[in-house]
Design an enzyme around this catalytic site. Structure first.
Site, PDB file in Angstrom:
ATOM      1  CD  GLN A   1      -2.621   1.310   2.476  1.00  0.00           C
ATOM      2  OE1 GLN A   1      -1.989   0.958   3.625  1.00  0.00           O
ATOM      3  NE2 GLN A   1      -3.889   1.674   2.442  1.00  0.00           N
ATOM      4  N   GLY A   2       0.873   2.027  -1.086  1.00  0.00           N
ATOM      5  CA  GLY A   2       1.650   3.170  -1.248  1.00  0.00           C
ATOM      6  C   GLY A   2       0.633   4.377  -0.719  1.00  0.00           C
TER       7      GLY A   2
ATOM      8  CB  SER B   1       2.010   6.745   4.805  1.00  0.00           C
ATOM      9  OG  SER B   1       1.190   6.223   5.154  1.00  0.00           O
TER      10      SER B   1
ATOM     11  CD  GLU C   1      -5.473   0.249   6.292  1.00  0.00           C
ATOM     12  OE1 GLU C   1      -5.558   0.971   5.399  1.00  0.00           O
ATOM     13  OE2 GLU C   1      -4.238   0.083   6.767  1.00  0.00           O
TER      14      GLU C   1
ATOM     15  CD  GLU D   1      -2.494   9.260  19.543  1.00  0.00           C
ATOM     16  OE1 GLU D   1      -2.428   8.650  18.423  1.00  0.00           O
ATOM     17  OE2 GLU D   1      -1.809   9.185  20.386  1.00  0.00           O
TER      18      GLU D   1
END
Ligand SMILES: Cc1cc2nc3c(=O)[nH]c(=O)nc-3n(C[C@H](O)[C@H](O)[C@H](O)COP(=O)(O)OP(=O)(O)OC[C@H]3O[C@@H](n4cnc5c(N)ncnc54)[C@H](O)[C@@H]3O)c2cc1C
Length: 392
Positions: free
Chosen positions: A126-127, A129, A244, A375
């Site tokens: 998964q690209g 970030s 996800e 968070e």
């Protein structure tokens, strides 16, 4: 929520249990690296050949088309049989790239990629970030210049899990240079063997190199690899994130109860420095009891979530709450085991099989960051489930 198993559910459990007895590989999964990737491919291929691949996928795409409750049964039986963990190098392909293609891909993309994913032939990464775009994914900058036949990509992606072993990539880039935030993005199927891709591993405290920085230097990606529409990739990305964060971790949620059981066994066998068995220590016994209660509550909430999701056809934002609860309990469990094991807990050579509890503890930090930090899950829970007013 109806927790009565139907005849079909019971029959499915018996079939799964019977198959897993002999099917589960006898040799342990290699700790990491290319050997681990080929082990995962082989296990996936075996499940595929025997008709057990893609529990959540619709039948028309080669999956099992199981109901939510039957998926639960499958993950329970995997945990019971101590089968190879499902969060491995096949995870991204099966749990979010495949489902994204089913929801958003063209017929040609589905026909080409889905069988390869199900059979373990193709691994994905998964690209999304980037060095300055993680939680705030909409600030990503990797750029794609759109031509007549292809898109030329330049930039860098960060923390790409298993990039070295992946054949394809879910790639999110900025195709409209004048755009801001979530406008002007495009979701592409990236070929990891394309010229111009350079993968630099990052060594982590898990003592392996499963995450990477991926650099793109004039990488040409054909337009037929666009999933969804050019410049409208944010909506495809939201599909990916919903897979996800939705039900992608149900196996882990259910396995927790099993793991608490193993920790209780361990406490009954392991002596503390003062010679008592760990279970005789009131503090440890109390923590194990409350972990058992928490893991049972998580199991019940998972069943409620999956039943609701089956009914409405949408996993909704509850996945965020579940991820938060499961990662917190996971961390508390491995900390308690640290107390039980004492100094030997600090021994770690990177091998999950030799030091499973220490590996789990280190992994618990990864788990509370990757796939969206705790968070952020709290923000989503506050905003979308509790409908609290926004702080800013
Ligand atoms: C081991 C590992 C594997 C990963 N694998 C992949 C992968 O395969 N593919 C991929 O694309 N990405 C992957 N990631 C990236 C992961 O999704 C991001 O690290 C994550 O989303 C956090 O982004 P960041 O690192 O940029 O931190 P930041 O977003 O900079 O956050 C830093 C801190 O600030 C907090 N914070 C940020 N925004 C807010 C807010 N609005 N409110 C409250 N707190 C906030 C965060 O929770 C965090 O504690 C992986 C990460 C790790 C650690």
């Amino acid at each position: 929520m109806d927790l009565q198993y139907s005849e079909a559910d019971r029959e499915f459990r018996e079939r799964a249990r019977a198959w897993l007895v002999d099917a589960v590989p006898k040799q342990p999964r290699p700790a990491h690296g290319a050997e681990a990737a080929s082990f995962d491919r082989a296990w996936q291929r075996k499940m595929y050949e025997h008709g057990w691949a893609g529990v959540a996928w619709p039948k028309q795409y080669g999956g099992l088309g199981l109901t939510g409750l039957q998926q639960v049964i499958w993950y329970e039986e995997l945990a019971r049989a101590r089968a190879p963990h499902y969060i491995n190098t096949t995870y991204i392909a099966l749990m979010h790239a495949g489902p994204t293609l089913i929801a958003r891909g063209t017929d040609a993309q589905k026909a080409f990629h889905l069988p390869k994913i199900l059979s373990g032939e193709a691994l994905w990464c998964q690209g999304f970030s980037e060095p300055n775009a993680g939680s705030d994914l909409a600030s990503l900058k990797t750029r794609g210049d759109v031509g007549n036949d292809d898109i030329v990509v330049n930039g860098a992606k960060m923390w790409t899990t298993d990039a070295k072993y992946a054949d394809y990539q879910e790639l999110l880039i900025r195709t409209d240079p004048a755009s801001e935030r979530h406008k002007g993005l495009t979701w592409l199927i990236g070929d990891m063997k394309a010229p111009g891709i350079d993968i630099k591993p990052i060594r982590t405290m898990l003592m392996d190199e499963h995450v990477n920085t991926v650099f793109y230097d004039n990488v040409h990606i054909p337009l037929v690899n666009v999933v969804g529409e050019i410049d409208k990739g944010w909506s495809t990305a939201l599909s990916t994130l919903s897979f996800e964060r939705g039900l992608g971790f149900i196996g882990d949620q259910l396995e927790l109860y099993e793991r608490v059981g193993r920790a209780i066994d361990l406490a009954g066998k392991t002596r503390l420095e003062d010679g008592r068995f760990a279970i005789e220590d009131d503090g440890i016994a109390q923590r194990l009891a409350s972990l058992k209660a928490d893991s049972l509550a998580i199991r019940a909430m998972t069943l409620a979530h999956i039943t609701e999701s089956d009914r409405t056809g949408d996993p909704g934002p509850k996945g965020s709450l579940m991820k938060l609860l499961v990662t917190g309990t996971h961390k508390a469990l491995s900390e308690t085991v640290g107390e039980i094991l004492g100094w030997s807990f600090l021994e770690f050579n990177g091998d999950r099989t030799e030091h499973p509890w220490t590996y789990d503890y280190l992994w618990s930090w990864v788990f509370s960051i990757s796939g969206g930090t705790s968070e952020i899950q709290r923000e989503i829970t506050a905003d979308r489930l509790l409908e609290l007013p926004r702080a800013r």
